[in-house]
Scaffold this motif. Structure first.
Motif, PDB file in Angstrom:
ATOM      1  N   TRP A  12      24.156  75.682  55.229  1.00  0.00           N
ATOM      2  CA  TRP A  12      23.637  76.975  54.767  1.00  0.00           C
ATOM      3  C   TRP A  12      23.590  77.116  53.186  1.00  0.00           C
ATOM      4  CZ3 TRP A  12      21.710  80.743  57.853  1.00  0.00           C
ATOM      5  CH2 TRP A  12      21.455  81.860  57.386  1.00  0.00           C
ATOM      6  N   TYR A  13      22.407  77.742  52.813  1.00  0.00           N
ATOM      7  CA  TYR A  13      22.157  77.780  51.365  1.00  0.00           C
ATOM      8  C   TYR A  13      22.324  79.196  50.928  1.00  0.00           C
ATOM      9  CZ  TYR A  13      21.022  72.933  51.726  1.00  0.00           C
ATOM     10  OH  TYR A  13      20.852  71.505  51.908  1.00  0.00           O
ATOM     11  N   GLU A  14      23.051  79.635  50.034  1.00  0.00           N
ATOM     12  CA  GLU A  14      23.072  81.062  49.515  1.00  0.00           C
ATOM     13  C   GLU A  14      22.738  81.359  48.173  1.00  0.00           C
ATOM     14  OE1 GLU A  14      26.652  83.529  51.344  1.00  0.00           O
ATOM     15  OE2 GLU A  14      27.370  83.352  49.364  1.00  0.00           O
ATOM     16  N   TYR A  45      23.293  91.900  52.087  1.00  0.00           N
ATOM     17  CA  TYR A  45      23.207  90.270  52.219  1.00  0.00           C
ATOM     18  C   TYR A  45      21.790  90.286  53.284  1.00  0.00           C
ATOM     19  CZ  TYR A  45      24.478  85.297  53.118  1.00  0.00           C
ATOM     20  OH  TYR A  45      24.510  84.074  53.249  1.00  0.00           O
ATOM     21  N   GLY A  56      19.105  80.208  54.954  1.00  0.00           N
ATOM     22  CA  GLY A  56      20.211  80.699  53.994  1.00  0.00           C
ATOM     23  C   GLY A  56      20.329  82.261  53.973  1.00  0.00           C
ATOM     24  N   GLY A  57      20.758  82.779  52.807  1.00  0.00           N
ATOM     25  CA  GLY A  57      20.984  84.106  52.635  1.00  0.00           C
ATOM     26  C   GLY A  57      21.140  84.562  51.286  1.00  0.00           C
ATOM     27  N   LEU A  59      22.606  87.069  48.380  1.00  0.00           N
ATOM     28  CA  LEU A  59      23.822  88.117  48.459  1.00  0.00           C
ATOM     29  C   LEU A  59      23.729  88.825  47.112  1.00  0.00           C
ATOM     30  CD1 LEU A  59      26.590  89.177  49.373  1.00  0.00           C
ATOM     31  CD2 LEU A  59      27.694  87.230  48.180  1.00  0.00           C
ATOM     32  N   TRP A  74      22.989  79.561  43.179  1.00  0.00           N
ATOM     33  CA  TRP A  74      22.951  78.974  44.361  1.00  0.00           C
ATOM     34  C   TRP A  74      24.279  78.125  44.741  1.00  0.00           C
ATOM     35  CZ3 TRP A  74      19.421  79.892  47.965  1.00  0.00           C
ATOM     36  CH2 TRP A  74      18.120  80.386  47.886  1.00  0.00           C
ATOM     37  N   TYR A  77      27.002  75.915  51.929  1.00  0.00           N
ATOM     38  CA  TYR A  77      28.334  75.795  52.956  1.00  0.00           C
ATOM     39  C   TYR A  77      28.088  74.270  53.648  1.00  0.00           C
ATOM     40  CZ  TYR A  77      28.694  80.936  52.601  1.00  0.00           C
ATOM     41  OH  TYR A  77      28.978  82.252  52.048  1.00  0.00           O
TER      42      TYR A  77
END
Length: 261
Positions: A12-14, A45, A56-57, A59, A74, A77
């Protein structure tokens, strides 16, 4: 249902951002993403959809988060078999537990840690079986390359090898810039590490795939961002840019060298 990703795989990328609306407007045309509106509830989110799976998401950075030293950027996970054990191992190896392991209902268990050089990342185990495709080397809009700039490359490589079982099978000399050392997870090259350059930041930088690197660079500038490197052809028959969004957050894009895919 497919099997889980192997231990040590990016899942996952955030993006943590101070302005979710502006960030969505900036990134969507560059990568072809669809970022949803603000959801109901206290936490803003937003999921990032590539059209063929989430990458990803996004936030929103709150005052409380900023007060706890969170900042725009960035993060990724990394999937692990046991979050508590991984966080404890990271600490034993000289890292820091920034947020202790916790559960997010219907999502999974995760912890925020930092390597011994202070670079943050998440460890996570999802709540459901099945593999994440957030990292897909050739998937459009997906995470395509994970690059660490570190002030102590030998120590960082040893840390990640012990924590995730990563291998470092090959390197590319870059002269005075040091060696670009490729990293492999589960036998597949997923990125590289390099020495932090004078005046440059330490941290993970992520490259997302686009069909046309020149068009991506133009869109970065049109959206108020900046291109700091490239478009430049790199070994392997691809072209890249290193850029920043209007809030100064660094990221990369990668595309085939021959133009559109």
């Amino acid at each position: 249902m497919s099997e889980r990703n192997p231990h040590g795989w990016p899942i996952w990328y955030e993006l943590v951002t101070a302005d979710a609306e502006a960030a969505a407007a900036f990134y969507q045309p560059i990568f072809g993403w669809s970022i949803g509106p603000k959801p109901a509830g206290d936490v803003d989110y937003r999921m990032i959809d590539t059209g063929h799976g989430h990458v990803g998401g996004l936030l929103s950075l709150t005052d409380t988060m900023a007060g706890a030293c969170a900042k725009p950027g960035w993060l990724f996970y990394v999937g692990v078999d046991d979050v508590d054990a991984a966080a404890a191992t990271a600490a034993d190896l000289g890292g820091t537990i920034l947020k202790a392991p916790r559960d997010l209902p219907d999502v999974g268990r995760f912890a925020l840690v930092a390597d011994p050089q202070g670079v943050p990342f998440y460890v996570m185990r999802g709540a459901v079986e099945g593999a994440s495709t957030a990292y897909d080397r050739m998937g459009m809009g997906k995470g395509s390359w994970n690059e660490l700039a570190t002030p102590d490359q030998p120590a960082a490589n040893a840390f990640y090898a012990a924590l995730f079982g990563w291998d470092f099978p090959d390197r590319m000399p870059m002269g005075e810039m040091g060696d670009y050392i490729f990293l492999a997870a589960a036998g597949q090259i997923i990125g590289a590490t390099m020495p932090r350059q004078p005046g440059g930041p330490a941290g993970w930088q992520f490259y997302f795939r686009v069909p046309d690197i020149d068009a991506a660079a133009e869109q970065v500038r049109a959206g108020g961002g900046a291109v700091h490197f490239g478009p430049q052809e790199v070994p392997g028959g691809e072209r890249v840019i290193v850029a920043s969004d209007p809030h100064g957050v660094m990221f990369g894009a990668v595309a085939p060298a021959g133009g559109k895919a």
